[in-house]
Motif scaffolding. Structure first.
Motif, PDB file in Angstrom:
ATOM      1  N   ARG A  14     -29.749  -4.469   4.263  1.00 42.94           N
ATOM      2  CA  ARG A  14     -30.759  -4.003   4.619  1.00 42.94           C
ATOM      3  C   ARG A  14     -30.669  -2.271   4.176  1.00 42.94           C
ATOM      4  O   ARG A  14     -29.736  -1.697   4.638  1.00 42.94           O
ATOM      5  N   GLY A  15     -31.629  -2.072   3.076  1.00 37.85           N
ATOM      6  CA  GLY A  15     -30.824  -0.382   2.238  1.00 37.85           C
ATOM      7  C   GLY A  15     -32.658   0.781   2.228  1.00 37.85           C
ATOM      8  O   GLY A  15     -33.778  -0.221   1.810  1.00 37.85           O
ATOM      9  N   GLU A  16     -32.673   1.773   3.164  1.00 35.25           N
ATOM     10  CA  GLU A  16     -33.611   2.152   2.181  1.00 35.25           C
ATOM     11  C   GLU A  16     -33.982   3.053   1.342  1.00 35.25           C
ATOM     12  O   GLU A  16     -32.582   3.839   1.741  1.00 35.25           O
ATOM     13  N   VAL A  17     -34.430   3.386   0.272  1.00 33.73           N
ATOM     14  CA  VAL A  17     -34.504   4.297  -0.857  1.00 33.73           C
ATOM     15  C   VAL A  17     -36.098   5.253  -0.188  1.00 33.73           C
ATOM     16  O   VAL A  17     -36.789   4.746  -1.316  1.00 33.73           O
ATOM     17  N   LYS A  18     -35.290   6.745  -0.426  1.00 27.61           N
ATOM     18  CA  LYS A  18     -36.295   7.140  -0.676  1.00 27.61           C
ATOM     19  C   LYS A  18     -36.429   8.029  -2.081  1.00 27.61           C
ATOM     20  O   LYS A  18     -35.713   7.534  -2.900  1.00 27.61           O
ATOM     21  N   TYR A  19     -38.069   8.428  -2.490  1.00 26.82           N
ATOM     22  CA  TYR A  19     -38.016   8.918  -3.965  1.00 26.82           C
ATOM     23  C   TYR A  19     -39.126   9.320  -4.036  1.00 26.82           C
ATOM     24  O   TYR A  19     -39.827   9.537  -3.368  1.00 26.82           O
ATOM     25  N   LEU A  20     -39.549   9.956  -5.137  1.00 26.53           N
ATOM     26  CA  LEU A  20     -40.567  10.886  -5.247  1.00 26.53           C
ATOM     27  C   LEU A  20     -41.351   9.740  -6.045  1.00 26.53           C
ATOM     28  O   LEU A  20     -40.849  10.091  -7.296  1.00 26.53           O
ATOM     29  N   ASP A  21     -42.984   9.726  -6.002  1.00 23.75           N
ATOM     30  CA  ASP A  21     -43.423   8.885  -6.944  1.00 23.75           C
ATOM     31  C   ASP A  21     -43.411  10.079  -7.861  1.00 23.75           C
ATOM     32  O   ASP A  21     -43.419  11.085  -8.259  1.00 23.75           O
ATOM     33  N   GLU A  22     -45.076   9.808  -8.939  1.00 26.85           N
ATOM     34  CA  GLU A  22     -45.159   9.692  -9.885  1.00 26.85           C
ATOM     35  C   GLU A  22     -45.546  11.469  -9.728  1.00 26.85           C
ATOM     36  O   GLU A  22     -46.193  12.546 -10.583  1.00 26.85           O
ATOM     37  N   GLN A  23     -46.493  11.565  -8.438  1.00 25.50           N
ATOM     38  CA  GLN A  23     -47.250  13.361  -8.145  1.00 25.50           C
ATOM     39  C   GLN A  23     -46.100  13.693  -7.432  1.00 25.50           C
ATOM     40  O   GLN A  23     -46.590  14.584  -6.687  1.00 25.50           O
ATOM     41  N   ASN A  24     -45.133  13.425  -7.272  1.00 22.53           N
ATOM     42  CA  ASN A  24     -43.564  13.803  -6.578  1.00 22.53           C
ATOM     43  C   ASN A  24     -43.954  13.914  -4.975  1.00 22.53           C
ATOM     44  O   ASN A  24     -43.386  14.731  -4.166  1.00 22.53           O
ATOM     45  N   ASN A  25     -44.497  12.883  -4.619  1.00 23.45           N
ATOM     46  CA  ASN A  25     -44.621  12.042  -3.483  1.00 23.45           C
ATOM     47  C   ASN A  25     -43.816  11.595  -2.537  1.00 23.45           C
ATOM     48  O   ASN A  25     -43.718  10.861  -3.208  1.00 23.45           O
ATOM     49  N   PRO A  26     -43.035  11.975  -0.991  1.00 26.18           N
ATOM     50  CA  PRO A  26     -42.012  11.401  -0.757  1.00 26.18           C
ATOM     51  C   PRO A  26     -42.466   9.966  -0.383  1.00 26.18           C
ATOM     52  O   PRO A  26     -44.050   9.600   0.492  1.00 26.18           O
ATOM     53  N   GLN A  27     -41.807   8.735  -0.885  1.00 23.91           N
ATOM     54  CA  GLN A  27     -42.003   7.259  -0.311  1.00 23.91           C
ATOM     55  C   GLN A  27     -40.684   6.884   0.268  1.00 23.91           C
ATOM     56  O   GLN A  27     -40.050   7.372  -0.271  1.00 23.91           O
ATOM     57  N   THR A  28     -40.542   5.722   0.462  1.00 25.56           N
ATOM     58  CA  THR A  28     -39.274   5.009   0.083  1.00 25.56           C
ATOM     59  C   THR A  28     -40.217   3.514  -0.254  1.00 25.56           C
ATOM     60  O   THR A  28     -40.669   2.864   0.018  1.00 25.56           O
ATOM     61  N   ASN A  29     -38.695   2.568  -0.646  1.00 29.50           N
ATOM     62  CA  ASN A  29     -38.969   1.426  -0.320  1.00 29.50           C
ATOM     63  C   ASN A  29     -37.520   0.693   0.100  1.00 29.50           C
ATOM     64  O   ASN A  29     -36.822   1.198   1.096  1.00 29.50           O
ATOM     65  N   LEU A  30     -37.589  -0.267   0.139  1.00 28.81           N
ATOM     66  CA  LEU A  30     -36.923  -1.548   0.579  1.00 28.81           C
ATOM     67  C   LEU A  30     -35.937  -2.611   0.085  1.00 28.81           C
ATOM     68  O   LEU A  30     -36.660  -3.015  -1.022  1.00 28.81           O
ATOM     69  N   ILE A  31     -34.844  -2.383  -0.373  1.00 26.26           N
ATOM     70  CA  ILE A  31     -33.907  -2.881  -1.402  1.00 26.26           C
ATOM     71  C   ILE A  31     -32.721  -3.212   0.072  1.00 26.26           C
ATOM     72  O   ILE A  31     -32.673  -3.811   0.919  1.00 26.26           O
ATOM     73  N   HIS A  32     -32.303  -4.818  -0.887  1.00 25.83           N
ATOM     74  CA  HIS A  32     -31.010  -5.369  -0.158  1.00 25.83           C
ATOM     75  C   HIS A  32     -29.543  -4.960  -1.118  1.00 25.83           C
ATOM     76  O   HIS A  32     -29.819  -4.379  -1.594  1.00 25.83           O
ATOM     77  N   GLY A  33     -28.689  -5.850  -0.375  1.00 21.53           N
ATOM     78  CA  GLY A  33     -27.381  -5.388  -1.435  1.00 21.53           C
ATOM     79  C   GLY A  33     -27.783  -6.029  -3.263  1.00 21.53           C
ATOM     80  O   GLY A  33     -28.651  -6.690  -3.694  1.00 21.53           O
ATOM     81  N   THR A  34     -27.515  -4.948  -3.828  1.00 23.94           N
ATOM     82  CA  THR A  34     -27.570  -4.597  -5.433  1.00 23.94           C
ATOM     83  C   THR A  34     -26.379  -4.526  -6.018  1.00 23.94           C
ATOM     84  O   THR A  34     -26.761  -4.757  -7.305  1.00 23.94           O
ATOM     85  N   ALA A  35     -24.834  -5.343  -5.083  1.00 19.16           N
ATOM     86  CA  ALA A  35     -23.533  -5.506  -6.125  1.00 19.16           C
ATOM     87  C   ALA A  35     -23.195  -6.490  -6.101  1.00 19.16           C
ATOM     88  O   ALA A  35     -23.347  -6.884  -4.890  1.00 19.16           O
ATOM     89  N   VAL A  36     -22.815  -7.377  -6.881  1.00 18.86           N
ATOM     90  CA  VAL A  36     -21.389  -8.868  -6.731  1.00 18.86           C
ATOM     91  C   VAL A  36     -20.555  -8.332  -7.225  1.00 18.86           C
ATOM     92  O   VAL A  36     -20.693  -8.600  -8.635  1.00 18.86           O
ATOM     93  N   MET A  37     -19.394  -9.037  -7.150  1.00 21.95           N
ATOM     94  CA  MET A  37     -18.182  -9.193  -8.086  1.00 21.95           C
ATOM     95  C   MET A  37     -17.822 -10.433  -7.989  1.00 21.95           C
ATOM     96  O   MET A  37     -18.337 -11.156  -6.942  1.00 21.95           O
ATOM     97  N   SER A  38     -17.743 -11.095  -9.249  1.00 23.76           N
ATOM     98  CA  SER A  38     -17.553 -12.385  -9.577  1.00 23.76           C
ATOM     99  C   SER A  38     -16.001 -12.443  -9.685  1.00 23.76           C
ATOM    100  O   SER A  38     -15.602 -11.395  -8.980  1.00 23.76           O
ATOM    101  N   SER A  39     -15.695 -13.739  -9.568  1.00 26.81           N
ATOM    102  CA  SER A  39     -14.298 -13.987  -8.939  1.00 26.81           C
ATOM    103  C   SER A  39     -13.460 -14.290 -10.481  1.00 26.81           C
ATOM    104  O   SER A  39     -14.171 -14.695 -11.493  1.00 26.81           O
ATOM    105  N   PHE A  40     -11.440 -14.403 -10.526  1.00 26.24           N
ATOM    106  CA  PHE A  40     -11.130 -15.119 -11.802  1.00 26.24           C
ATOM    107  C   PHE A  40     -11.022 -16.533 -11.849  1.00 26.24           C
ATOM    108  O   PHE A  40     -11.092 -17.497 -13.375  1.00 26.24           O
ATOM    109  N   ASN A  41     -11.503 -17.106 -11.068  1.00 28.11           N
ATOM    110  CA  ASN A  41     -11.198 -18.632 -10.577  1.00 28.11           C
ATOM    111  C   ASN A  41     -12.171 -19.711 -11.464  1.00 28.11           C
ATOM    112  O   ASN A  41     -13.688 -18.646 -12.353  1.00 28.11           O
TER     113      ASN A  41
END
Length: 982
Positions: free
Chosen positions: A805-832
């Motif tokens: 879980r991760g909380e993303v802070k951002y500014l909306d179109e009216q520049n009001n502070p907002q938050t959104n929830l994300i999960h893991g956003t990156a994966v590395m595949s493998s050699f095999n």
């Protein structure tokens, strides 16, 4: 007259010689100027990785000064402060990650004069090698850790061990060294000091410093090679047939010498994989054994405190310690297997199926196939303490399909000293002989207490979704099935031992649930067979994919609970090592033109001016329509660079508000082979796993995040959750466990901690990358049935991505502070390869399972692809990979401008940009701001050299032109037949 004529002739020659030199000089200057710029452009990625990039500054939008642009606040001002704080986390991990395996009452041992035995005492291993290596120049030594806790260490013996280690260094072949790069040879040698090399002074001193003898047994681990299954010819202190994870003669001699000079013998295991310890466990003269692992830069500071009782051991094993590794079902199918008729055709068979680790030992014992007490030295989840605890179930909620089971357990310290305890909950599913394969027990959840004083209690809640007790039936339902019957939940101190005073909890499922229409509550999409081409290689599964079944020839077997004796794995026969012609062709290099033939695609829009910057997408959902408008603005060359030039970074597209990001190895702390950027050396993943403490994992993630903010890093090539399929796997130090639930939950907490500081963590290596042998040989073909793939090897990835879980802070179109929830956003595949399909080009894995079933949103990067021909960028982009961990000049795409390739590159760019937009890369940027780039010193040097060369070429050209004009004027003015002087 003659002299004047000769003078004119000499001048003509001199001027001709001048032209002869000047013209090539001009050409060389121009070629150098162009060449330097082309080279620096092509090699930009390597240069940036080595010496650094320029800096980006933010040009703030008008009247926006008051906006809060700090989405991630660093807890420390400098990298030194951040690393100092990381050292405290490292120490805490070591304190809880060291496991007391044996104790006859000798420990705790308050103070005293002690002697350290064994090379590892003076030359311990702090971490593994390869991308997981640790910079441990200022590490706390074992001796320092003991002395800080009040022990007086025998300096005479220690100095001789230290001198021996220096004279027999790893670099000179005196100790096991795992080769990281292709083409290098690993050295396998324990390198223990023979006991006859102790001086008489040392032997005499052992009798004085005899309050305790501490024998250190060390084993390394490293990327690029596995532990040897047969040490014959590698170390003269092994006999034929012995493997590297047995003690050799010199080590046994050290133990015997310690026993001869002290009545208290304690063995410290400095390794991050299980080793055979049955003889030491059964030896009455060995009083205690502690698994201290590879604890990072400050970890050994905890050792003395754990031995003297200032700290109470609370670690638990992450693997099963078997008595005889050669009898493990994975043993015969681990290592070097090559097709006899295919150059660079390698493979490995997972014939043990789902029965690896404790799943095998617990189930085989229940079925009467093995004697558990003879087969297992220490169970999975085992660890001793200096105090005692009682458990009481104070509340339970037994849900139904689609709901969750939760159990509240009150833990009370009934002993005399403070300590922590781990509560482990396992489930047992109803099994019908000949039906879906099921282990007798599976870890459901775990929790760890705070420090409890004597008499103090704490209530812990453990839970599992009912749906997660379903089994995968790839033969019948071709989906997950929760069979009807009685499911039992048991509270255990390890995988084998039900906690005294507790009673298993029964849950009856009245009706079978098949999840082939509606997804399980823990999935986004419906799971269905995706790996029939892999399952079909096993006997009885031919109908799943007759074509692949025909290709592989003699069928592999799968270990079955219905007949352990009749299906026990065997090594591949020579016949099984001969491939059919069709299978051999699948090892050939990927042909993009052939693969894309007949695919109808329309070229996407490019270079449209929509006025959108990346900051405008921060916090938005992955499928927000604004993403398409943003992506329309990219040129085809920008898409190509973003997707294909991804070694240790993502490139900048400044005009669209995308800064460059720095992505770094490694799982035990930031490290780099190509630059001097590094952070703290944390304990290995193995030690973190042994803490069984999710909060400590989160703290490590936060520490990584703080160091990242100080170092300008956004991406982390970690954590790694491949499975300890075999104790011989070289990278077990880097991975957490043989169990997916433990590994997945520890990783989820680590990722969540890093997300708190805006770091996207590349969960790796996806998937079935569980040995190092043949990893560089044209893609090791890994064969497993789909139930095994899903229930054992994909499980930790699934849990880590869904539960992070991760909380993303951002500014909306009216520049009001907002938050959104994300999960893991990156994966590395493998050699095999999984079957014959490279994991990085496997759409079943990366699209159907990862994205469609699990709901993953973010980017997938390849493992290092620069030097591996089979890892084609075209194959990767077609299979669901987004970013190439390579420099683009080394791995160009075959047809990057085709419609289908552009469509795929655009989709990949979307995934990359989603992860970057929701990271610390945009810390300090608000909507309306623009980015400005300030060149690095090396870029100014290139510009300077280019300018100088251009000026020299211009000056030379000017002189040549001037002389040519003079010649033309003279020619016009000179009578016919008279020679012209330049």
């Amino acid at each position: 007259m003659a002299a004047k004529k000769a003078k004119k002739q000499k001048k003509r020659m001199r001027n001709g010689f001048y032209l002869l030199l000047t013209v090539p000089f001009i050409v060389i200057a121009l070629v150098l100027a162009i060449g330097i710029n082309v080279a620096t452009s092509s090699l930009r990625g390597i240069i940036v990785n080595a010496v650094g990039d320029g800096e980006w500054s933010v040009k703030k939008a008008k009247d926006s000064e008051e906006l809060d642009r700090t989405y991630y606040q660093a807890d420390y001002k400098t990298i030194d402060e951040a690393m100092k704080a990381s050292g405290e986390v490292t120490g805490a991990i070591a304190e809880e990650g060291m496991v007391l395996l044996k104790n006859n009452g000798t420990l705790p041992l308050p103070g005293g004069k002690v002697t350290l035995y064994g090379r590892g005492a003076a030359d311990p291993l702090y971490g593994g090698t390869g991308s997981g290596h640790a910079v441990a120049d200022d590490a706390v030594t074992i001796r320092a850790g003991l002395e800080s806790a009040g022990y007086e260490v025998n300096a005479t013996v220690y100095n001789e061990l230290e001198a021996f280690a220096a004279a027999h260094s790893e670099a000179e072949g005196g100790r096991t060294a795992i080769a990281f790069l292709p083409g290098k040879e690993s050295v396998y040698k324990v390198g223990e000091m023979p006991v006859d090399q102790y001086s008489s002074d040392a032997l005499h001193s052992m009798d004085e410093f005899n309050d305790a003898a501490l024998v250190v047994i060390s084993r390394t681990g490293g990327e690029g090679g596995d532990m040897l299954l047969d040490m014959d010819g590698h170390d003269e202190n092994y006999v034929e047939g012995q493997h590297l994870l047995e003690l050799n003669k010199d080590e046994r001699d050290q133990v015997e010498l310690a026993k001869a000079h002290s009545d208290r013998v304690i063995v410290l295991v400095n390794a991050s994989t299980s080793i055979e310890l049955g003889d030491l466990q059964n030896d009455p003269d060995v009083d205690a054994i502690m698994m201290v692992g590879n604890p990072g830069v400050t970890g050994f500071a905890a050792l003395g405190k754990l031995l003297n009782g200032e700290l109470n051991p609370s670690g638990r094993t992450v693997d099963t310690f078997a008595a005889d590794f050669t009898k493990d079902p994975t043993f015969v199918n681990f290592g070097d297997f090559r097709l006899t008729n295919v150059e660079e055709g390698t493979f490995v068979d997972y014939e043990e199926g789902i029965y690896s680790g404790y799943r095998y030992y617990e189930t085989a014992a229940e079925e009467g196939f093995i004697n558990y007490d003879e087969a297992v030295v220490y169970p999975f989840g085992f660890g001793l303490s200096y105090t005692n605890f009682t458990w009481e179930v104070v509340n339970q909620k037994l849900g139904k399909v689609g709901e969750e089971i939760s159990v509240d357990v009150r833990v009370t310290n009934t002993g005399d000293v403070a300590g922590k305890d781990v509560v482990e909950m396992y489930y047992s599913a109803p099994y019908v002989k000949g039906g879906i394969e099921k282990p007798s027990v599976v870890l459901a959840d775990f929790a760890k207490t705070d420090v409890l004083e004597p008499g103090e209690s704490q209530t812990l809640t453990l839970s599992i979704a009912v749906d997660d007790m379903a089994s995968y039936d790839y033969k019948g339902a071709k989906s997950y099935v929760l069979e009807a019957g009685e499911y039992q939940l048991s509270l255990r101190t390890d995988s084998h031992t039900v906690k005294e005073g507790t009673t298993p909890i029964a849950l009856t499922i009245d009706h079978e649930s098949v999840f082939d229409q509606t997804p399980r509550s823990t999935d986004q999409g419906v799971a269905s067979n995706q790996f029939d081409d892999v399952s079909a290689a096993f006997a009885g599964n031919e109908a799943l994919d007759p074509e692949i079944a025909e290709m592989v020839g003699p069928k592999k077997t799968i270990l079955s609970r219905a007949d352990f004796a009749g299906t026990f794995p065997s090594a591949p026969t020579r016949e099984e090592m001969t491939a059919g012609e069709a299978l051999a062709q699948k090892y050939e290099v990927y042909d993009a033109s052939a693969a894309n033939e007949g695919i109808d695609a329309q070229k996407p829009q490019t270079n449209v001016n929509n006025g959108i910057q990346l900051i405008d997408l921060r916090g938005r959902q992955w499928d927000d329509p604004q993403w398409e408008k943003y992506l329309d603005q990219f040129t085809s060359s920008e898409l190509y660079d973003l997707v294909n030039d991804g070694a240790y970074r993502t490139v900048a597209i400044g005009r669209l508000g995308k800064p460059a990001t720095l992505d770094m190895d490694g799982p035990a702390g930031f490290s780099s082979f190509i630059s001097d950027v590094h952070g703290s050396a944390f304990p290995t993943g193995y030690i973190l796993g042994q803490t069984w403490n999710r909060e400590l994992a989160r703290q490590m993630g936060v520490s990584i995040g703080n160091e990242a903010l100080a170092l300008g890093i956004s991406g982390w090539y970690a954590p790694a959750v491949n499975t300890h399929r075999s104790p011989f796997a070289g990278r077990n130090f880097e991975y957490y466990s043989e169990d997916g639930t433990l590994a997945g939950k520890i990783a989820a907490s680590t990722i969540s901690g890093a997300l708190e500081k805006g770091v996207y963590s590349y969960l790796k290596h996806f998937a079935l990358n569980d040995q190092e042998t043949n990893r560089d040989v044209n893609g090791l073909a890994t064969w497993a049935d789909e139930q095994t793939i899903r229930e054992v090897y994909l499980k930790p990835f699934s849990i880590a991505l869904k539960e992070s879980r991760g909380e993303v802070k951002y500014l909306d179109e009216q520049n009001n502070p907002q938050t959104n929830l994300i999960h893991g956003t990156a994966v590395m595949s493998s050699f095999n390869r999984i079957g014959m399909t490279w994991a990085g080009g496997n759409s079943a894995l990366l699209t159907k399972v990862l994205r469609d079933e699990w709901g993953f949103k973010g980017m997938v990067v390849t493992d290092m692809a620069a030097l591996r021909q089979y890892m084609s960028p075209d194959w990767a982009i077609a299979g669901g990979t987004d970013l190439q961990l390579a420099w683009k000049f080394m791995k160009p795409m075959q047809d990057p401008d085709s419609a289908i390739s552009l469509v795929r590159q655009r989709a990949a760019a979307h995934n990359i940009l989603y992860a970057v937009a929701n990271s610390n890369a945009l810390n300090g940027v608000a909507p309306g701001d623009t980015l400005q780039y300030h060149r690095a010193a090396w870029e100014w040097i290139v510009i300077g050299i280019t300018v100088v060369l251009a000026l020299l070429a211009a000056f030379g050209t000017y002189r040549v032109v001037r002389r040519c004009r003079r010649y033309s004027q003279l020619k016009k003015a000179t009578p016919s037949g008279e020679k012209i002087m330049w």
